[in-house]
Design an enzyme around this catalytic site. Structure first.
Site, PDB file in Angstrom:
ATOM      1  N   PHE A   1     -52.145  23.897  -5.663  1.00 20.02           N
ATOM      2  CA  PHE A   1     -50.751  24.331  -5.718  1.00 20.02           C
ATOM      3  C   PHE A   1     -49.839  23.336  -5.030  1.00 20.02           C
ATOM      4  O   PHE A   1     -50.278  22.403  -4.366  1.00 20.02           O
ATOM      5  CB  PHE A   1     -50.598  25.733  -5.120  1.00 20.02           C
TER       6      PHE A   1
ATOM      7  N   GLY B   1     -56.316  17.339  -0.878  1.00 23.01           N
ATOM      8  CA  GLY B   1     -55.873  18.150  -2.018  1.00 23.01           C
ATOM      9  C   GLY B   1     -55.270  19.441  -1.498  1.00 23.01           C
ATOM     10  O   GLY B   1     -55.732  19.973  -0.485  1.00 23.01           O
ATOM     11  N   LYS B   2     -54.253  19.923  -2.206  1.00 23.36           N
ATOM     12  CA  LYS B   2     -53.657  21.199  -1.792  1.00 23.36           C
ATOM     13  C   LYS B   2     -54.374  22.295  -2.583  1.00 23.36           C
ATOM     14  O   LYS B   2     -53.908  22.730  -3.638  1.00 23.36           O
ATOM     15  CB  LYS B   2     -52.146  21.156  -2.086  1.00 23.36           C
ATOM     16  N   ILE B   3     -55.542  22.650  -2.085  1.00 24.88           N
ATOM     17  CA  ILE B   3     -56.485  23.528  -2.792  1.00 24.88           C
ATOM     18  C   ILE B   3     -56.410  24.922  -2.175  1.00 24.88           C
ATOM     19  O   ILE B   3     -56.517  25.058  -0.946  1.00 24.88           O
ATOM     20  CB  ILE B   3     -57.918  22.959  -2.654  1.00 24.88           C
TER      21      ILE B   3
ATOM     22  N   TYR C   1     -57.010  26.894   2.227  1.00 27.49           N
ATOM     23  CA  TYR C   1     -56.002  27.522   3.085  1.00 27.49           C
ATOM     24  C   TYR C   1     -56.541  28.677   3.907  1.00 27.49           C
ATOM     25  O   TYR C   1     -55.846  29.194   4.790  1.00 27.49           O
ATOM     26  CB  TYR C   1     -54.742  27.873   2.273  1.00 27.49           C
TER      27      TYR C   1
END
Ligand code: PMP
Length: 310
Positions: free
Chosen positions: A33, A154-156, A160
């Site tokens: 995202f 990576g914005k995985i 989060y």
């Protein structure tokens, strides 16, 4: 006011954008995202969307790590973001969330041989941390996850969980934000922010290899500091005790903007207030993202919201 999403290839009212409970991304955290701010300039009645292209390019890169094939190019996604912000008709700061995700409704932990899709939604979004008073932080007992575990580059979504554990621990212990160390014990980043230290009047920030997300705000601040104030940034490993001895510390992020860090582990940072370098960088950054700095307008996409809903 109704709001819209872009879901399964078209714009739909937000309440119609629903995924099934077997969706792979929901079960296994297999989505990437972005968070993009559209900043509402009240005087001009326009949105300034900050560095949209860089966010969408990072989305593509995150998706490459997870083998997610986005159905749209960066240029197409850019248009979709603009259209959605226009269509939603908000007149306040909003946050746009693009997401590429494993959309197959299938049980089985893997990345290959699955279908992918792309979605977008928009939410109103004011300040995230107190940018005026600054944040009181702690060093988290949770370590930043390593590149060989889930790559923080990576914005995985699944990654989060690491940030959420740290943020909740910090908040429940009375702090505003967590600072995570990596498994070597070096300073990595906040739960959703990069970190900068002012030392001898220059900036220090952890290097890309210390398990950070390469923040777009981080890159912006490094560039503004150098070009507007002649302040260089050194990317190097930072020890925990260097935070205690820093002249100033601040965090950067799309949500957090430039947030001064005024206390770490119950020790005041520098003199305990907002330091002069943080202050001037923050002021310039706000001028840039709200379209008040003519020189930096190329970083923003300007949108006038439609007065009549479509
Ligand atoms: N680190 C993490 C873990 C984040 O989630 C974010 C927010 N995207 C950042 C740093 C800051 O990145 P950016 O400046 O691109 O928003």
């Amino acid at each position: 006011m109704g709001t819209y999403a872009f879901f399964k290839g078209k714009f739909v009212p937000l309440e119609e954008a629903k995924i099934g409970i077997i969706t792979h991304a929901f079960n296994y955290g297999t989505a990437c995202f972005e968070g993009i701010r559209a900043n509402w300039n009240k005087e001009q009645e326009k949105f300034y969307v900050f560095r949209i292209r860089e966010h969408l390019e990072r989305l593509e890169q995150s998706c490459r790590i997870l083998k997610i094939k986005l159905p749209h190019s960066v240029a197409e996604m850019e248009k979709l973001v603009v259209q959605l912000v226009e269509r939603c008709g908000y007149r306040e700061d909003v946050y746009v969330r693009p997401m590429g995700y494993k959309s197959s409704e299938i049980v089985g932990v893997k990345l290959h041989g699955l279908e992918d899709d792309f979605l977008l939604f928009v939410v109103p979004f004011g300040p995230y941390l107190d940018v005026e008073k600054g944040a009181r932080c702690c060093i988290s007992s949770w370590r930043r996850i390593d590149d060989n575990m889930i790559p923080p580059r990576g914005k995985i979504t699944g990654l989060y969980v690491n940030s959420a554990l740290a943020k909740t621990e910090a908040n429940e212990n009375g702090f505003d934000e967590a600072i995570m160390l990596n498994s070597d014990g070096h300073v990595s980043e906040g739960s959703g922010e990069n970190i900068f230290v002012v030392k001898d009047g220059a900036l220090l920030t952890p290097p890309p290899t210390d398990n950070i997300l390469l923040g777009i705000t981080r890159a912006t601040i490094m560039e503004l500091a150098r070009t507007e104030f002649g302040i260089d940034t050194v990317e190097r490993c930072i020890d925990r005790s260097e935070l205690y001895l820093a002249e100033e510390v601040f965090m950067t992020g799309t949500a957090a903007h430039v947030t001064p860090v005024v206390e770490i582990d119950r020790r005041p940072v520098g003199k305990g207030g907002v330091g002069p370098i943080t202050h001037k960088l923050q002021k310039l950054y706000f001028d840039v993202i709200f379209g008040r700095s003519r020189k930096h307008l190329s970083w923003s996409t300007v949108i006038s919201p439609r007065l009549v809903k479509v």
